[in-house]
Design a protein around this motif. Structure first.
Motif, PDB file in Angstrom:
ATOM      1  N   CYS A 217      -1.407 -12.590   0.747  1.00 53.22           N
ATOM      2  CA  CYS A 217      -1.825 -12.309  -0.627  1.00 53.22           C
ATOM      3  C   CYS A 217      -0.674 -12.534  -1.597  1.00 53.22           C
ATOM      4  O   CYS A 217      -0.873 -13.075  -2.696  1.00 53.22           O
TER       5      CYS A 217
ATOM      6  N   SER B  30      -6.148 -11.941  -3.402  1.00 55.75           N
ATOM      7  CA  SER B  30      -6.972 -12.101  -2.203  1.00 55.75           C
ATOM      8  C   SER B  30      -6.475 -13.265  -1.364  1.00 55.75           C
ATOM      9  O   SER B  30      -5.522 -13.957  -1.732  1.00 55.75           O
TER      10      SER B  30
ATOM     11  N   THR C   1       0.815  -1.214   0.000  1.00 51.39           N
ATOM     12  CA  THR C   1       0.000   0.000   0.000  1.00 51.39           C
ATOM     13  C   THR C   1       0.847   1.263   0.000  1.00 51.39           C
ATOM     14  O   THR C   1       0.540   2.228  -0.711  1.00 51.39           O
TER      15      THR C   1
ATOM     16  N   CYS D  60      -6.295  -0.391 -10.295  1.00 48.25           N
ATOM     17  CA  CYS D  60      -6.870  -1.642 -10.799  1.00 48.25           C
ATOM     18  C   CYS D  60      -6.585  -1.869 -12.284  1.00 48.25           C
ATOM     19  O   CYS D  60      -6.666  -3.000 -12.763  1.00 48.25           O
TER      20      CYS D  60
ATOM     21  N   SER E  72      -5.810  -3.541   0.404  1.00 48.68           N
ATOM     22  CA  SER E  72      -5.092  -2.285   0.162  1.00 48.68           C
ATOM     23  C   SER E  72      -5.998  -1.245  -0.476  1.00 48.68           C
ATOM     24  O   SER E  72      -5.837  -0.041  -0.237  1.00 48.68           O
ATOM     25  N   LEU E  73      -6.948  -1.695  -1.267  1.00 45.38           N
ATOM     26  CA  LEU E  73      -7.847  -0.754  -1.936  1.00 45.38           C
ATOM     27  C   LEU E  73      -8.679   0.034  -0.931  1.00 45.38           C
ATOM     28  O   LEU E  73      -8.844   1.240  -1.067  1.00 45.38           O
TER      29      LEU E  73
ATOM     30  N   PHE F 178      -6.129  -7.250  -1.855  1.00 39.15           N
ATOM     31  CA  PHE F 178      -7.514  -6.778  -1.895  1.00 39.15           C
ATOM     32  C   PHE F 178      -7.790  -5.705  -0.852  1.00 39.15           C
ATOM     33  O   PHE F 178      -8.477  -4.720  -1.130  1.00 39.15           O
TER      34      PHE F 178
ATOM     35  N   THR G 194      -5.803  -7.707  -8.603  1.00 38.50           N
ATOM     36  CA  THR G 194      -6.148  -7.865  -7.193  1.00 38.50           C
ATOM     37  C   THR G 194      -5.849  -9.289  -6.732  1.00 38.50           C
ATOM     38  O   THR G 194      -6.253 -10.256  -7.369  1.00 38.50           O
TER      39      THR G 194
ATOM     40  N   TYR H 174       0.643  -7.151  -8.544  1.00 36.86           N
ATOM     41  CA  TYR H 174      -0.578  -7.450  -7.796  1.00 36.86           C
ATOM     42  C   TYR H 174      -0.739  -6.455  -6.668  1.00 36.86           C
ATOM     43  O   TYR H 174       0.239  -5.912  -6.154  1.00 36.86           O
ATOM     44  N   VAL H 175      -1.978  -6.245  -6.254  1.00 37.33           N
ATOM     45  CA  VAL H 175      -2.310  -5.440  -5.085  1.00 37.33           C
ATOM     46  C   VAL H 175      -3.185  -6.307  -4.186  1.00 37.33           C
ATOM     47  O   VAL H 175      -4.098  -6.986  -4.663  1.00 37.33           O
TER      48      VAL H 175
END
Length: 142
Positions: free
Chosen positions: A105, A79, A8, A72, A46-47, A44, A77, A41-42
């Motif tokens: 993640c 998870s 993040t 995005c 973090s959003l 989930f 994303t 990747y991020v």
């Protein structure tokens, strides 16, 4: 292709260009992902952290939605399932539960690295943590 999970703090550097010694390399990290030179990747959750943090920075809702949309578009994303989250709840090796979720993640997508400005927070991670600056050097073969 190399896979990374972008923490993040790196994404917030990218979005806000805040004063941080890793801002330029955070931007380069996101550019590498956008150019498909690495698969980014991020996590989930973090959003929602980005949404909340940008609200505290007094960003208008439209800007906040644009920021999430841009994230995005660049990152996929990642998870975690219920059992993995429960394990994280009980994992006392991580001081920060949120960092533990980042690690879970990253593991779920078989990431090569977690890219973060706080590598020390990931000393118990199942995935090696590197700074954005270190990642750029790795990708560029420096």
């Amino acid at each position: 292709m190399m896979k990374i999970l972008v923490d993040t703090n790196v994404i917030i550097n990218y979005l806000t260009c805040r004063e941080d010694k890793y801002t330029e390399s955070s931007i380069q990290t996101m550019e590498l992902c956008a150019a498909k030179k690495i698969k980014g990747y991020v996590a989930f959750h973090s959003l929602s952290i980005i949404w909340y943090s940008s609200g505290r920075m007094k960003q208008p809702e439209e800007t906040r939605r644009e920021w999430l949309d841009s994230v995005c578009r660049v990152l996929i994303t990642a998870s975690a399932g219920h059992n993995a989250v429960v394990e994280a709840v009980h994992n006392v090796e991580f001081r920060d539960f949120e960092d533990n979720l980042q690690d879970i993640c990253a593991q779920s997508v078989n990431a090569d690295y977690i890219v973060t400005v706080n590598t020390k927070d990931f000393e118990h991670s199942g995935v090696k943590a590197v700074t954005p600056e270190e990642l750029v050097k790795i990708v560029n073969g420096i």
